[in-house]
Structures are given as structure tokens and as C-alpha cells.
Design a protein around this motif. Structure first.
Motif, PDB file in Angstrom:
ATOM      1  N   GLY A 184       0.802  -1.221   0.000  1.00  0.00           N
ATOM      2  CA  GLY A 184       0.000   0.000   0.000  1.00  0.00           C
ATOM      3  C   GLY A 184       0.830   1.263   0.000  1.00  0.00           C
ATOM      4  O   GLY A 184       2.033   1.240  -0.237  1.00  0.00           O
ATOM      5  N   THR A 185       0.163   2.356   0.268  1.00  0.00           N
ATOM      6  CA  THR A 185       0.818   3.662   0.229  1.00  0.00           C
ATOM      7  C   THR A 185       1.333   4.052   1.608  1.00  0.00           C
ATOM      8  O   THR A 185       0.881   3.527   2.631  1.00  0.00           O
ATOM      9  N   THR A 186       2.253   4.969   1.608  1.00  0.00           N
ATOM     10  CA  THR A 186       2.895   5.432   2.838  1.00  0.00           C
ATOM     11  C   THR A 186       1.861   5.826   3.891  1.00  0.00           C
ATOM     12  O   THR A 186       0.927   6.565   3.609  1.00  0.00           O
ATOM     13  N   GLY A 187       2.055   5.301   5.072  1.00  0.00           N
ATOM     14  CA  GLY A 187       1.202   5.633   6.200  1.00  0.00           C
ATOM     15  C   GLY A 187      -0.059   4.795   6.306  1.00  0.00           C
ATOM     16  O   GLY A 187      -0.737   4.834   7.330  1.00  0.00           O
ATOM     17  N   ASP A 188      -0.390   4.025   5.265  1.00  0.00           N
ATOM     18  CA  ASP A 188      -1.590   3.200   5.298  1.00  0.00           C
ATOM     19  C   ASP A 188      -1.268   1.783   5.759  1.00  0.00           C
ATOM     20  O   ASP A 188      -0.120   1.350   5.723  1.00  0.00           O
ATOM     21  N   LYS A 189      -2.314   1.070   6.131  1.00  0.00           N
ATOM     22  CA  LYS A 189      -2.157  -0.352   6.433  1.00  0.00           C
ATOM     23  C   LYS A 189      -2.022  -1.098   5.115  1.00  0.00           C
ATOM     24  O   LYS A 189      -2.584  -0.694   4.095  1.00  0.00           O
ATOM     25  N   PRO A 190      -1.285  -2.206   5.109  1.00  0.00           N
ATOM     26  CA  PRO A 190      -1.132  -2.962   3.870  1.00  0.00           C
ATOM     27  C   PRO A 190      -2.442  -3.641   3.459  1.00  0.00           C
ATOM     28  O   PRO A 190      -3.331  -3.855   4.278  1.00  0.00           O
ATOM     29  N   LYS A 191      -2.502  -3.971   2.176  1.00  0.00           N
ATOM     30  CA  LYS A 191      -3.656  -4.686   1.637  1.00  0.00           C
ATOM     31  C   LYS A 191      -3.538  -6.170   1.980  1.00  0.00           C
ATOM     32  O   LYS A 191      -2.449  -6.672   2.269  1.00  0.00           O
ATOM     33  N   SER A 192      -4.647  -6.842   1.893  1.00  0.00           N
ATOM     34  CA  SER A 192      -4.662  -8.288   2.096  1.00  0.00           C
ATOM     35  C   SER A 192      -3.753  -8.960   1.066  1.00  0.00           C
ATOM     36  O   SER A 192      -3.735  -8.571  -0.099  1.00  0.00           O
ATOM     37  N   GLY A 193      -2.988  -9.933   1.519  1.00  0.00           N
ATOM     38  CA  GLY A 193      -2.126 -10.691   0.622  1.00  0.00           C
ATOM     39  C   GLY A 193      -0.704 -10.176   0.529  1.00  0.00           C
ATOM     40  O   GLY A 193       0.083 -10.682  -0.271  1.00  0.00           O
ATOM     41  N   TYR A 194      -0.340  -9.205   1.367  1.00  0.00           N
ATOM     42  CA  TYR A 194       1.025  -8.680   1.278  1.00  0.00           C
ATOM     43  C   TYR A 194       2.060  -9.733   1.665  1.00  0.00           C
ATOM     44  O   TYR A 194       3.141  -9.792   1.094  1.00  0.00           O
TER      45      TYR A 194
END
Length: 93
Positions: free
Chosen positions: A64-74
Motif C-alpha cells: 500500500g501507500t505510505t502511512g496506510d495499512k497494507p492490503k490483504s495478501g502482502y
């Protein structure tokens, strides 16, 4: 240094960055993991390792983008990158 030695050192650097990326993700430092994925993309692109570039780009997208939580499947994307690196292989110096 010959071309084979340079390639081996580049792959070793990419592997080190991938390990650091995985460690950062496990520690919850996703911005650091994103930074490492970006480095991997640049190094692999310069070395002509297109499968590694694509796998690292997928991992970066899933992070994902800076400061956000990652997406499912990272996590699966990071493992896919490890598989691509394993497929590169190289002869030790």
C-alpha cells in the motif's frame, strides 16, 4: 571484477534487501518495507531481472501507500518475491 561477479553481488544485495523488507513487515514497519521494495525494484531492473521486478512491484502494491495499512495478501506477495529470487540462483564467488 568480471560480469559474473557483479551479477552475483547484485543478486546478493537484492536478497539482503528482501530479507530486510520481510523483517520490517514482520515488525509492522510497513513504510520501511515499502522503501526496501522500492530499492529491490531499482536494483532488479538495473540487473535485468524482470520477474523479480514484477514480484517486488506486486509486493509494493500490496504493502500500500505510505502511512496506510497494507492490503490483504502482502505476506503472500513477499513470499512470491522470495520464490522469484530463489529461481534466479547464482554460483557463489
Amino acid at each position: 571484477m568480471n560480469a559474473a561477479e557483479e551479477f552475483t553481488l547484485t543478486v546478493a544485495e537484492i536478497v539482503r534487501e528482501a530479507a530486510d523488507m520481510g523483517d520490517a513487515a514482520l515488525a509492522g514497519d510497513f513504510d520501511e518495507a515499502r522503501f526496501r521494495a522500492t530499492l529491490i525494484i531499482a536494483l532488479a531492473d538495473a540487473a535485468g531481472l524482470n520477474d523479480v521486478v514484477l514480484a517486488a512491484a506486486l509486493a509494493l502494491d500490496k504493502l500500500g501507500t505510505t502511512g496506510d495499512k497494507p492490503k490483504s495478501g502482502y505476506g503472500a506477495a513477499i513470499l512470491s518475491l522470495a520464490d522469484r529470487l530463489d529461481a534466479v540462483g547464482f554460483d557463489p564467488l
